[in-house]
Motif scaffolding. Structure first.
Motif, PDB file in Angstrom:
ATOM      1  N   THR A  89       0.826  -1.210   0.000  1.00 37.14           N
ATOM      2  CA  THR A  89       0.000   0.000   0.000  1.00 37.14           C
ATOM      3  C   THR A  89       0.858   1.257   0.000  1.00 37.14           C
ATOM      4  OG1 THR A  89      -1.782  -1.146   1.184  1.00 37.14           O
ATOM      5  CG2 THR A  89      -1.778   1.269   1.248  1.00 37.14           C
ATOM      6  N   VAL A  90       1.865   1.274   0.865  1.00 42.20           N
ATOM      7  CA  VAL A  90       2.749   2.445   0.955  1.00 42.20           C
ATOM      8  C   VAL A  90       3.553   2.607  -0.325  1.00 42.20           C
ATOM      9  CG1 VAL A  90       4.687   3.475   2.200  1.00 42.20           C
ATOM     10  CG2 VAL A  90       2.896   2.277   3.458  1.00 42.20           C
ATOM     11  N   SER A  91       4.039   1.502  -0.870  1.00 47.23           N
ATOM     12  CA  SER A  91       4.818   1.561  -2.113  1.00 47.23           C
ATOM     13  C   SER A  91       3.996   2.159  -3.251  1.00 47.23           C
ATOM     14  CB  SER A  91       5.293   0.157  -2.482  1.00 47.23           C
ATOM     15  OG  SER A  91       5.928   0.160  -3.743  1.00 47.23           O
ATOM     16  N   SER A  97       2.122   9.478  -5.566  1.00 50.70           N
ATOM     17  CA  SER A  97       2.203  10.850  -5.060  1.00 50.70           C
ATOM     18  C   SER A  97       3.476  11.586  -5.475  1.00 50.70           C
ATOM     19  CB  SER A  97       2.118  10.844  -3.529  1.00 50.70           C
ATOM     20  OG  SER A  97       3.198  10.134  -2.961  1.00 50.70           O
ATOM     21  N   THR A  98       4.498  10.868  -5.922  1.00 53.56           N
ATOM     22  CA  THR A  98       5.776  11.527  -6.233  1.00 53.56           C
ATOM     23  C   THR A  98       5.959  11.802  -7.724  1.00 53.56           C
ATOM     24  OG1 THR A  98       6.890   9.358  -6.319  1.00 53.56           O
ATOM     25  CG2 THR A  98       6.930  10.552  -4.221  1.00 53.56           C
ATOM     26  N   GLY A 211      13.770   2.373  -2.707  1.00 58.32           N
ATOM     27  CA  GLY A 211      13.427   2.924  -4.022  1.00 58.32           C
ATOM     28  C   GLY A 211      14.605   3.705  -4.549  1.00 58.32           C
ATOM     29  N   LEU A 212      14.505   4.144  -5.803  1.00 58.07           N
ATOM     30  CA  LEU A 212      15.584   4.907  -6.431  1.00 58.07           C
ATOM     31  C   LEU A 212      15.038   6.219  -6.998  1.00 58.07           C
ATOM     32  CD1 LEU A 212      17.517   2.161  -8.454  1.00 58.07           C
ATOM     33  CD2 LEU A 212      18.197   3.196  -6.284  1.00 58.07           C
ATOM     34  N   LEU A 213      15.869   7.247  -6.985  1.00 52.74           N
ATOM     35  CA  LEU A 213      15.511   8.498  -7.623  1.00 52.74           C
ATOM     36  C   LEU A 213      15.517   8.336  -9.133  1.00 52.74           C
ATOM     37  CD1 LEU A 213      17.727  11.014  -5.586  1.00 52.74           C
ATOM     38  CD2 LEU A 213      15.320  10.500  -5.216  1.00 52.74           C
ATOM     39  N   SER A 214      14.604   8.987  -9.812  1.00 54.05           N
ATOM     40  CA  SER A 214      14.555   8.919 -11.275  1.00 54.05           C
ATOM     41  C   SER A 214      15.324  10.060 -11.917  1.00 54.05           C
ATOM     42  CB  SER A 214      13.100   8.950 -11.755  1.00 54.05           C
ATOM     43  OG  SER A 214      12.471  10.168 -11.365  1.00 54.05           O
ATOM     44  N   TYR A 215      15.899  10.940 -11.099  1.00 51.09           N
ATOM     45  CA  TYR A 215      16.628  12.101 -11.612  1.00 51.09           C
ATOM     46  C   TYR A 215      18.006  12.141 -10.953  1.00 51.09           C
ATOM     47  CZ  TYR A 215      15.026  13.948  -7.137  1.00 51.09           C
ATOM     48  OH  TYR A 215      14.772  14.107  -5.807  1.00 51.09           O
ATOM     49  N   GLU A 216      18.840  13.052 -11.411  1.00 51.32           N
ATOM     50  CA  GLU A 216      20.176  13.177 -10.857  1.00 51.32           C
ATOM     51  C   GLU A 216      20.128  13.848  -9.485  1.00 51.32           C
ATOM     52  OE1 GLU A 216      22.919  11.826 -11.989  1.00 51.32           O
ATOM     53  OE2 GLU A 216      21.751  10.994 -13.656  1.00 51.32           O
ATOM     54  N   LEU A 226      10.412  16.577  -4.107  1.00 49.86           N
ATOM     55  CA  LEU A 226      10.213  15.217  -3.603  1.00 49.86           C
ATOM     56  C   LEU A 226      10.078  15.212  -2.086  1.00 49.86           C
ATOM     57  CD1 LEU A 226      10.096  12.172  -3.967  1.00 49.86           C
ATOM     58  CD2 LEU A 226      12.602  12.127  -3.959  1.00 49.86           C
ATOM     59  N   ASN A 227      10.916  15.974  -1.406  1.00 51.11           N
ATOM     60  CA  ASN A 227      10.859  16.021   0.058  1.00 51.11           C
ATOM     61  C   ASN A 227       9.512  16.565   0.531  1.00 51.11           C
ATOM     62  OD1 ASN A 227      12.175  15.784   2.697  1.00 51.11           O
ATOM     63  ND2 ASN A 227      12.088  18.008   2.721  1.00 51.11           N
ATOM     64  N   THR A 228       9.011  17.584  -0.153  1.00 54.30           N
ATOM     65  CA  THR A 228       7.714  18.156   0.214  1.00 54.30           C
ATOM     66  C   THR A 228       6.597  17.128   0.049  1.00 54.30           C
ATOM     67  OG1 THR A 228       8.464  20.360  -0.486  1.00 54.30           O
ATOM     68  CG2 THR A 228       6.092  20.008  -0.280  1.00 54.30           C
ATOM     69  N   LYS A 229       6.630  16.389  -1.058  1.00 53.63           N
ATOM     70  CA  LYS A 229       5.585  15.389  -1.313  1.00 53.63           C
ATOM     71  C   LYS A 229       5.661  14.232  -0.322  1.00 53.63           C
ATOM     72  CE  LYS A 229       5.146  16.426  -6.237  1.00 53.63           C
ATOM     73  NZ  LYS A 229       5.330  15.944  -7.622  1.00 53.63           N
ATOM     74  N   LEU A 230       6.884  13.833   0.044  1.00 56.87           N
ATOM     75  CA  LEU A 230       7.024  12.732   1.005  1.00 56.87           C
ATOM     76  C   LEU A 230       6.607  13.168   2.411  1.00 56.87           C
ATOM     77  CD1 LEU A 230      10.372  11.034  -0.115  1.00 56.87           C
ATOM     78  CD2 LEU A 230       8.040  10.178  -0.389  1.00 56.87           C
ATOM     79  N   ILE A 231       6.817  14.430   2.743  1.00 57.13           N
ATOM     80  CA  ILE A 231       6.345  14.941   4.037  1.00 57.13           C
ATOM     81  C   ILE A 231       4.821  14.910   4.090  1.00 57.13           C
ATOM     82  CG2 ILE A 231       6.151  17.025   5.449  1.00 57.13           C
ATOM     83  CD1 ILE A 231       9.004  17.730   4.674  1.00 57.13           C
TER      84      ILE A 231
END
Length: 320
Positions: A89-91, A97-98, A211-216, A226-231
């Protein structure tokens, strides 16, 4: 040389309009160069670009170690099915959301311990030294064999017999057990263990997935987003005690701290200089005539740098 400068000053004194037009053109040109500056907020931007650093950086990038994110949820008092369902569910919520900033979510891990042991027993002579042969020899006398068989009988009856049965079948006399214990495959430094394909902290209080970032990683704007969305997601999933950590978070916090420190350094420096000049000259306006040339020269330097080399470390600007 003094006559040349004297002639220039007299010329502009007689032609004020030309002076202001030329000053306006210079300021506009320098401002254009200033706008071209690309401040590198990455703290690693000030590191020397030697061969060793490049090789180290390449290893991180090739193995995506610099892009990895570790997520976790509470696992206390929950059965395997509940934990797996919550991880799923979290995954899915993270991916949704990201906006594809996080990819390659991994909640299930294959236990590689049996494969490692198979490889070890297949090539075990290569791991032996002279002292090891003496230890093996001591285990081949009748009394040692009897003790080994008795110990195997106890271990077969233990709760770990499913996995141990495969190990004991390969080495019933325990000739290589001491060598395997020296490897200590489970007691590593990260305090993570695998249970039925799910990663847990050693105290089993939290279930972990990655997980892995899709950007540099250097893209600090994406790090911030990303940090804002994860918060926001963390606030929505409070009932699961959802948490996360990764190199992107370090990079984002470093960039934010660099900005704050740069602004604070500039503010404190100008404030102290003005204060000293005000005290010395006993005037509020006189020190301004001393500060303006310094500020204008700094503006000129950054403007010219924008045309020559627009990429510059924000830390270098702060320290200069």
């Amino acid at each position: 040389m003094s006559k040349i400068f004297s002639y220039i000053v007299q010329f502009f004194n007689r032609n004020i309009l030309i002076y202001f037009i030329l000053l306006f053109v210079i300021i506009c040109t320098l401002y254009f160069g200033f706008r071209k500056l690309n401040l590198d907020e990455n703290i690693y931007g000030i590191f020397p670009k030697g061969q060793e650093f490049q090789e180290f950086n390449n290893v991180l990038k090739e193995n995506h170690l610099n892009k990895q994110i570790i997520f976790s949820i509470d696992a206390q008092g929950k059965d395997y099915d509940s934990i797996y369902s919550e991880l799923k569910t979290v995954s899915d919520a993270i991916l949704e959301s990201t906006d594809s900033n996080v990819v390659d979510m991994r909640i299930f891990w294959e236990d590689q311990e049996e494969h490692v042991l198979n490889h070890y027993y297949k090539y075990y002579p290569a791991f032996l030294n002279y002292d090891d042969y003496n230890i093996i020899k001591s285990k081949l006398d009748p009394d040692s064999i009897n003790r080994s068989i008795a110990e195997v009988s106890k271990q077969i009856s233990s709760v770990n017999s499913i996995f141990l049965g495969k190990v004991l079948a390969k080495d019933p006399l325990g000739l290589m057990w001491y060598k395997i214990k020296s490897m200590n495959p489970k007691m590593d430094s990260n305090n993570i263990e695998i249970e039925d394909g799910i990663l847990f902290t050693r105290d089993r209080k939290r279930a972990v997935f990655t997980g892995l970032l899709s950007y540099e990683l250097e893209d600090n704007e994406s790090n911030k987003t990303l940090n804002t969305k994860l918060i926001d997601l963390k606030n929505k999933l409070k009932y699961l005690d959802f948490d996360y950590f990764g190199t992107f978070l370090i990079s984002y916090e470093n960039a934010r701290q660099v900005k704050d420190d740069t602004f604070l350094t500039l503010l404190v420096s100008l404030g102290l200089i003005l204060l000293l000049l005000i005290i010395y000259y006993r005037s509020i306006f006189t020190p301004i005539f001393f500060i303006l040339p310094a500020m204008f020269s700094g503006f000129c330097g950054l403007g010219i740098l924008g045309f020559i080399n627009p990429n510059i470390s924000a830390i270098s600007v702060a320290t200069s």
